[in-house]
Design an enzyme around this catalytic site. Sequence first.
Site, PDB file in Angstrom:
ATOM      1  N   HIS A 204       0.898  -1.278   0.081  1.00  0.00           N
ATOM      2  CA  HIS A 204      -0.118   0.136   0.021  1.00  0.00           C
ATOM      3  C   HIS A 204       0.870   1.417  -0.131  1.00  0.00           C
ATOM      4  O   HIS A 204       0.301   2.400  -0.080  1.00  0.00           O
ATOM      5  CB  HIS A 204      -0.995   0.046   1.239  1.00  0.00           C
ATOM      6  CG  HIS A 204      -2.123   1.001   0.971  1.00  0.00           C
ATOM      7  ND1 HIS A 204      -2.370   2.091   2.004  1.00  0.00           N
ATOM      8  CD2 HIS A 204      -3.293   0.803   0.136  1.00  0.00           C
ATOM      9  CE1 HIS A 204      -3.292   2.867   1.718  1.00  0.00           C
ATOM     10  NE2 HIS A 204      -3.901   2.166   0.755  1.00  0.00           N
TER      11      HIS A 204
ATOM     12  N   LYS B  90       3.211   4.515  -1.089  1.00  0.00           N
ATOM     13  CA  LYS B  90       3.452   5.026  -2.361  1.00  0.00           C
ATOM     14  C   LYS B  90       4.711   5.702  -2.088  1.00  0.00           C
ATOM     15  O   LYS B  90       4.872   7.096  -1.648  1.00  0.00           O
ATOM     16  CB  LYS B  90       2.299   6.239  -2.543  1.00  0.00           C
ATOM     17  CG  LYS B  90       0.949   5.544  -3.027  1.00  0.00           C
ATOM     18  CD  LYS B  90       0.225   5.086  -1.595  1.00  0.00           C
ATOM     19  CE  LYS B  90      -1.237   4.445  -2.036  1.00  0.00           C
ATOM     20  NZ  LYS B  90      -1.839   3.848  -1.007  1.00  0.00           N
TER      21      LYS B  90
ATOM     22  N   ASP C 139      17.589   8.556  -8.023  1.00  0.00           N
ATOM     23  CA  ASP C 139      18.926   8.969  -7.893  1.00  0.00           C
ATOM     24  C   ASP C 139      19.604   9.298  -6.465  1.00  0.00           C
ATOM     25  O   ASP C 139      20.550   9.655  -6.379  1.00  0.00           O
ATOM     26  CB  ASP C 139      19.394  10.182  -8.639  1.00  0.00           C
ATOM     27  CG  ASP C 139      19.344  10.091 -10.412  1.00  0.00           C
ATOM     28  OD1 ASP C 139      19.145   8.662 -10.597  1.00  0.00           O
ATOM     29  OD2 ASP C 139      19.448  11.059 -10.786  1.00  0.00           O
TER      30      ASP C 139
ATOM     31  N   HIS D 183      -8.897  11.028   0.934  1.00  0.00           N
ATOM     32  CA  HIS D 183      -8.010  10.049   0.590  1.00  0.00           C
ATOM     33  C   HIS D 183      -6.679  10.186   1.519  1.00  0.00           C
ATOM     34  O   HIS D 183      -5.845   9.287   1.281  1.00  0.00           O
ATOM     35  CB  HIS D 183      -7.323   9.423  -0.664  1.00  0.00           C
ATOM     36  CG  HIS D 183      -6.843   8.427  -1.026  1.00  0.00           C
ATOM     37  ND1 HIS D 183      -5.582   7.989  -1.393  1.00  0.00           N
ATOM     38  CD2 HIS D 183      -7.495   7.136  -1.161  1.00  0.00           C
ATOM     39  CE1 HIS D 183      -5.153   6.777  -1.456  1.00  0.00           C
ATOM     40  NE2 HIS D 183      -6.397   6.364  -1.326  1.00  0.00           N
TER      41      HIS D 183
ATOM     42  N   LYS E 288      -4.082  10.639   4.509  1.00  0.00           N
ATOM     43  CA  LYS E 288      -3.438  10.003   5.682  1.00  0.00           C
ATOM     44  C   LYS E 288      -2.638  10.772   6.613  1.00  0.00           C
ATOM     45  O   LYS E 288      -1.278  10.517   6.474  1.00  0.00           O
ATOM     46  CB  LYS E 288      -3.063   8.550   5.567  1.00  0.00           C
ATOM     47  CG  LYS E 288      -3.932   7.687   4.673  1.00  0.00           C
ATOM     48  CD  LYS E 288      -3.396   7.547   3.407  1.00  0.00           C
ATOM     49  CE  LYS E 288      -4.055   6.562   2.453  1.00  0.00           C
ATOM     50  NZ  LYS E 288      -5.603   6.717   2.444  1.00  0.00           N
TER      51      LYS E 288
ATOM     52  N   ASP F 229       0.000  19.529  18.356  1.00  0.00           N
ATOM     53  CA  ASP F 229       0.765  20.414  19.103  1.00  0.00           C
ATOM     54  C   ASP F 229       1.624  21.547  18.158  1.00  0.00           C
ATOM     55  O   ASP F 229       2.544  21.853  18.664  1.00  0.00           O
ATOM     56  CB  ASP F 229       1.591  19.736  20.255  1.00  0.00           C
ATOM     57  CG  ASP F 229       0.578  19.281  21.208  1.00  0.00           C
ATOM     58  OD1 ASP F 229      -0.594  19.529  21.267  1.00  0.00           O
ATOM     59  OD2 ASP F 229       1.335  18.397  22.064  1.00  0.00           O
TER      60      ASP F 229
END
Length: 384
Positions: free
Chosen positions: A111, A113, A118, A291, A293, A298
């Site tokens: 899952h 991404k 380089d 979508h 996350k 603080d």
Amino acid sequence: MQFLAGNAVALLENGEQYFPALEAEIDRAEREIFLQSYIFEDDGTGARIAAALARAAGRGVAVRVMVDGFGGRSFVSRLMPRLREAGVQVLIYRRELRTLSLRRHRLRRLHRKVVAIDGRVAFVGGINVVDDFDAGALPHPRYDYAVRVEGPVLAPVVASAQRLWRLVAWASFRRRAAQPLLAPPLTDAAGSIRAAFVVRDNLRHRHAIEEAYLEAIAGAREEIVLANAYFFPGRRFRQALIDAARRGVRVTLLLQGVSDHPMQVYATRALYPIFLDAGIRLFEYHRSHLHAKVAVIDHQWATVGSSNIDAFSLLLAREANVFVDDRGFAAELRASLETALCAGARELRRSDWRRLPLLRRGLSWLAYQLVRLAIGIAGYGGAH
């Protein structure tokens, strides 16, 4: 989790900012590219990124693309042959061979991404290689984030990408694909931000992302703002948020109002009374598909990544998040979330829940029990 000083971390909101930055860096690549994605769709965005990867391979760059076998089912039949023909190395993580199967390993998905180029720059976040706009859906882009990173934090990012490539190459009997690292990470200071790269896997880091969240929530003194697409926390996580609210921390949750997985949304809504009774503010995002996350705590601690707060992300999938300890970055992400709260979300109150028809509340309770049952069948439960 080890924070490393001296990084540059740039926040990228939605594909509108992410894909031009990604394509530009791919076009600058000279030696090696690692790309990991759950979805790599054969649409306008997918074609654009695939063309950039093919251009890189054509000028001699070692391009290594890994896509999940479930999320990337269309990739296998459509884009993969064209990329391989262009000289791109492709591996499929747990290829789907059967349409119907109840085996637990099918839930262990890639899952993440992550893109490393380089050894000098990397991208980490929640954005798949797919168009920002869903065909025939709402007129606003899918709401998501990624970060562009440079500096010492590249060392764990590149090491993780290479390690997973070698593991999947070995498991796929494609040992020739497990080549040595051609572009070691450039770890000189590139900025002033303290950052950490944390993965969830099924060996040494099974609870790493969850524990990073729980530690930060336990230490919160002023405010927690958490935006999460698929939010179905276990008892420990729920209790951590409730305890924070009880000690006076302002806790705000931004969750999905429009979903491509209605069962999970209904299951999450069954938890709303628990949070509302504890004084936690709840918002649902209705402008488009949420979508993201991400979280800010603080005004100093922040995270952007691929991990949802549910059992499938926290206990089964391979995930990757960047955690940041920096007031400036946290303020930027917090301001972006505030815009989303004001422009695209609706607050839900305890009285709103009570006014819902009994059928709606019953459906939420039923969805909650079904999701719990699915988690139990998979063999996971308890406090997690």
